[in-house]
Design an enzyme around this catalytic site. Structure first.
Site, mmCIF file in Angstrom:
data_model
loop_
_atom_site.group_PDB
_atom_site.id
_atom_site.type_symbol
_atom_site.label_atom_id
_atom_site.label_comp_id
_atom_site.label_asym_id
_atom_site.label_seq_id
_atom_site.Cartn_x
_atom_site.Cartn_y
_atom_site.Cartn_z
ATOM 1 N N ALA A 1 0.871 -1.188 0.000
ATOM 2 C CA ALA A 1 0.000 0.000 0.000
ATOM 3 C C ALA A 1 0.897 1.223 0.000
ATOM 4 O O ALA A 1 1.703 1.413 0.906
ATOM 5 C CB ALA A 1 -0.898 -0.019 1.232
ATOM 6 N N GLY B 1 3.768 8.767 0.405
ATOM 7 C CA GLY B 1 4.708 9.274 1.396
ATOM 8 C C GLY B 1 5.993 8.461 1.412
ATOM 9 O O GLY B 1 6.119 7.442 0.723
ATOM 10 N N SER C 1 5.908 4.488 3.192
ATOM 11 C CA SER C 1 5.387 3.358 2.429
ATOM 12 C C SER C 1 6.246 3.082 1.197
ATOM 13 O O SER C 1 6.329 1.938 0.747
ATOM 14 C CB SER C 1 3.927 3.598 2.048
ATOM 15 O OG SER C 1 3.774 4.803 1.338
ATOM 16 N N CYS D 1 -9.375 3.095 9.846
ATOM 17 C CA CYS D 1 -8.939 2.830 8.471
ATOM 18 C C CYS D 1 -8.090 1.567 8.409
ATOM 19 O O CYS D 1 -8.239 0.744 7.514
ATOM 20 C CB CYS D 1 -8.163 4.027 7.925
ATOM 21 S SG CYS D 1 -7.538 3.791 6.250
ATOM 22 N N CYS E 1 -6.630 12.711 6.822
ATOM 23 C CA CYS E 1 -6.416 12.805 5.381
ATOM 24 C C CYS E 1 -7.652 13.270 4.625
ATOM 25 O O CYS E 1 -7.541 13.901 3.591
ATOM 26 C CB CYS E 1 -5.899 11.485 4.818
ATOM 27 S SG CYS E 1 -7.136 10.179 4.712
#
Lengths: 386, 389
Positions: free
Chosen positions: A29, A33, A36, A124, A223
């Site tokens: 995923a 940024g 990741s 999330c 976000c």
């Protein structure tokens, strides 16, 4: 692809030896940024077959943001794609906007409507990254989902998985992963947490890997609230209605434009005209959406001795038997505090050794045994220390 | 690596590469008067003549552009503006709903920002416009029609439009008709003069030429308002220094592609039929979209919907095996959107999410078809398990 083909020199903390585990098909995923991106690169270097995926979570992906970073913009999607290109892995954008709205955004609004303070990042992770995304990945033939979280999964001798704090405590993100169960952990890969690299080292590593996101600012805010104005977002969704600000005795001391705009422990923005009798500042003690009132009082009144949490989740197993000694963390990057906890009637009861201040219903309590995440729950009630 | 995405872009023909690289070493602005400029000018004009000959146009009818999108913009915006300037009543814009976004979005923009009154022409279940529907649309207010635009052949499902009949209808009313023929050139006989069209779009990289070059074929009496203003290099209708190597290579590709078209259509049509048969064998409930009659669709196009699958999941699974194809529809920020073509043709929206387009080209082989035939069954099974998110 061999383990080291095309790989630059070893980085501090990076795995340098040959891969020890099986070669996995990994879905990385990629938020756009630095974390990741480096995580995906490390998964490739560890010998896994990696495919990058960026989650389109915003209903309006065309929006661009400036300054603060989130994970839902066209710009972030491009950054993620560019990183995947440099790493040399396939890259796709998956549209999970509908699921995200239903599971995270609507839940966030509903929780505030009910006077609670939710943590959408935990939500999330639980409902999107390690549920909707993971399920789809597994169905498509992947073995694991890889993210840039700072946390460590350890395999015990009897084959169970344990979630531990990252060795860089300053960046540790095990708190937001405290909702993952055994099955989710079994398919999770956290290449950053396994190596004990600090954020600075990760940035340096990204730089050396030629990843343009090396200097991209960290994301801190929520976000899906593009401008960072949570109050404005809530006002748009919940409307504003004038209500009373009461003191502990029920005396009206001011008015507000909507109870949902407040969080337990908040001091600023109360705009109470006259000072309290003792001249000390007052804090939000309680939010009552039903009668649209906000109760305020002195800091000491925020101290709680115990809490009850619902929806307990147990990292890597079943609920511990009986009462036990743990440390508890009550917010991301919050301090640990010693507690005694047990499960009673499916609810998690937590008693603090010493009072803690400013705990809002809706937040998650995560229990640790040393560095190991034991489990978590959503705070439903608190009991004052006084 | 089986490449079945030729409708997106196809490999450059070696002959075109040769011409292009030869010209890349030369200097000269085709608008300059000195010897270097004259040499460049000559290459451009020879290319223009070559293109015109290949496409049944006169050299003066070839307006060189940066590609298909620019040519579509020039045709639709430019003709809309010039026609409304000549008669302000002409605000009606008739367009098929299955156009490529380079036309579709231009039409919508004219409606949103320039006061165009858009009438989307009805299409049948194959995505085809019937000439009588164009006639009916025009007859509602013939004097108010600025232009009509209908693509020659559809880029997603390969449906061929009855361009000759449509242009005959438009001509009866003296209404300019534009056709985006980006997918048609090289696969179908395309003769600009015989077509009766006012404007026709062609692109370089879809026919074995380079990226970044295309043309609008434009009758001499059509005077669209320019989209790009500047030196007026192309008939005062299009400005910008001409890309000499690209134009020369584009012209070479057009000549060769048109020359080779009959043999190409036979060979690739047979491969396509084999592909369709084997995909249907592997996935019996696959829905074959577009015209089942080979006479009514592009010979290189095969387009399927796989019930219960997400198109991008199929794409990922095939890509992982080195097979390149497309969902056929456009992306928004990387997220595949349900095909507007299938929706316009009345398809179930859920079905329109699970589509794949296999498009063949000059480098396609039986091995490509075999690779797809082998991979598609397991890929569909997996994508189905992953479901619709």
């Amino acid at each position: 692809m061999t383990e080291t083909s095309g790989a630059p020199d070893a980085f501090p903390g990076a795995p340098t030896g040959p891969r020890t585990g099986p070669r996995l098909r990994v879905l990385a995923a990629m938020s756009g940024g630095v974390d990741s991106a480096v995580a995906a690169a490390r998964a490739v270097e560890a010998g896994h077959e990696v495919t990058g995926v960026h989650l389109a979570l915003s209903a309006n992906p065309q929006s661009f943001r400036t300054g603060a970073r989130g994970c839902c913009t066209v710009e972030d999607s491009r950054d993620a794609r560019r990183a995947a290109d440099v790493i040399g892995i396939p890259f796709y954008v998956w549209d999970l906007a509908e699921r995200f709205r239903a599971e995270v955004v609507d839940d966030f609004i509903d929780e505030y409507r009910a006077g609670r303070t939710p943590n959408p990042c935990l939500r999330c992770n639980e409902k999107i990254k390690f549920a909707a995304l993971l399920d789809r990945a597994l169905a498509l033939g992947f073995d694991a989902v890889c993210t840039g979280h700072y946390a460590t999964v350890r395999l015990t001798q009897d084959g169970r998985r344990e979630l531990h704090r990252s060795s860089d405590q300053a960046k540790d993100q095990s708190y937001v992963l405290g909702v993952l169960d055994d099955r989710q952990l079994a398919h999770a890969l956290f290449p950053l947490g396994d190596t004990g690299a600090t954020k600075d080292e990760i940035r340096a590593e990204a730089e050396r890997r030629g990843l343009a996101v090396a200097r991209k600012p960290d994301s801190h805010d929520i976000c899906f609230i593009a401008d960072g104005d949570t109050q404005g977002f809530l006002a748009r969704h919940l409307g504003s209605a004038e209500g009373d600000i009461l003191d502990e005795d029920g005396t009206k001391v001011g008015t507000h434009q909507g109870a949902h705009g407040f969080t337990v422990g908040q001091r600023r923005g109360l705009r109470i005209g006259h000072p309290a009798a003792d001249g000390k500042p007052r804090y939000v003690l309680d939010i009552s959406p039903v009668d649209n009132t906000v109760t305020v009082g002195p800091a000491e009144a925020l101290d709680i001795a115990a809490l009850t949490a619902i929806r307990p989740r147990w990292c890597g197993g079943t609920a511990p038997e009986g009462s036990g000694r743990y440390t508890a963390q009550l917010r991301a990057h919050g301090a640990e505090t010693p507690v005694t906890a047990e499960v009673v009637d499916g609810e998690l009861r937590v008693a603090f050794d010493a009072p803690v201040r400013g705990v809002a219903p809706g937040q998650a309590v995560v229990l640790y045994d040393d560095t190991r995440v034991v489990g978590s729950g959503t705070i439903a009630h608190t009991r004052a220390a006084r | 690596m089986p490449y079945l995405d030729h409708a997106a872009t196809t490999p450059m023909l070696p002959e075109a590469q040769e011409v292009m690289t030869a010209h890349l070493g030369l200097t000269g602005n085709a608008s300059a008067l000195h010897a270097a400029g004259r040499r460049a000018r000559r290459a451009v004009e020879e290319g223009r003549e070559e293109l015109a000959a290949a496409l049944g146009a006169r050299p003066s009818e070839v307006v060189l552009t940066s590609g298909g999108t620019e040519a579509d913009n020039l045709a639709v915006k430019g003709l809309y503006w010039s026609r409304t300037a000549a008669d302000p009543r002409r605000r009606r814009l008739l367009a098929s709903p299955v156009e490529h976004h380079a036309v579709l979005d231009v039409v919508q923009w004219l409606a949103d920002h320039q006061g165009a009154v858009v009438e989307w022409l009805p299409v049948d279940a194959l995505g085809r416009v019937r000439p009588e529907d164009l006639r009916a649309a025009i007859e509602r207010a013939p004097d108010e029609v600025a232009l009509a635009t209908v693509m020659w052949a559809n880029n997603e499902i390969g449906t061929i439009q009855p361009i000759a009949e449509l242009s005959a209808v438009a001509a009866e009313f003296d209404i300019p008709l534009h056709a985006d023929a980006v997918q048609a050139v090289g696969q179908l006989p395309v003769d600009f003069a015989a077509s009766g069209l006012t404007a026709l779009t062609v692109s370089g990289h879809k026919i074995g030429g380079p990226l970044g070059v295309g043309a609008l074929l434009l009758t001499r009496d059509a005077t669209p308002v320019p989209v790009l203003h500047g030196g007026g290099q192309e008939r005062e209708v299009r400005s910008g220094t001409l890309d000499v190597p690209a134009v020369a290579a584009f012209a070479t590709a057009a000549r060769l592609t048109v020359e080779r078209r009959p043999a190409f259509a036979r060979r690739v049509g047979a491969l396509r039929d084999e592909l369709v048969a084997r995909v249907r064998g592997a996935v019996p409930d696959a829905v074959f979209n577009g015209d089942p009659d080979p006479a009514g669709r592009l010979p290189a196009n095969a387009h399927f919907a796989f019930p219960g699958c997400e198109g991008d999941a199929l794409l990922l699974l095939l890509d992982a095996q080195g097979i390149a194809c497309s969902t056929g529809s456009a992306c928004t920020a990387g997220v595949a959107q349900p095909s507007h073509v299938l929706l316009a043709a009345g398809a179930d929206p859920e079905l329109a999410r699970g589509t794949l387009r296999f498009s063949l080209g000059h480098s396609s082989t039986a091995a490509d078809v075999a690779a797809v035939a082998e991979a598609i069954g397991p890929a569909v099974a997996r994508a189905r398990a992953a479901g619709l998110s």
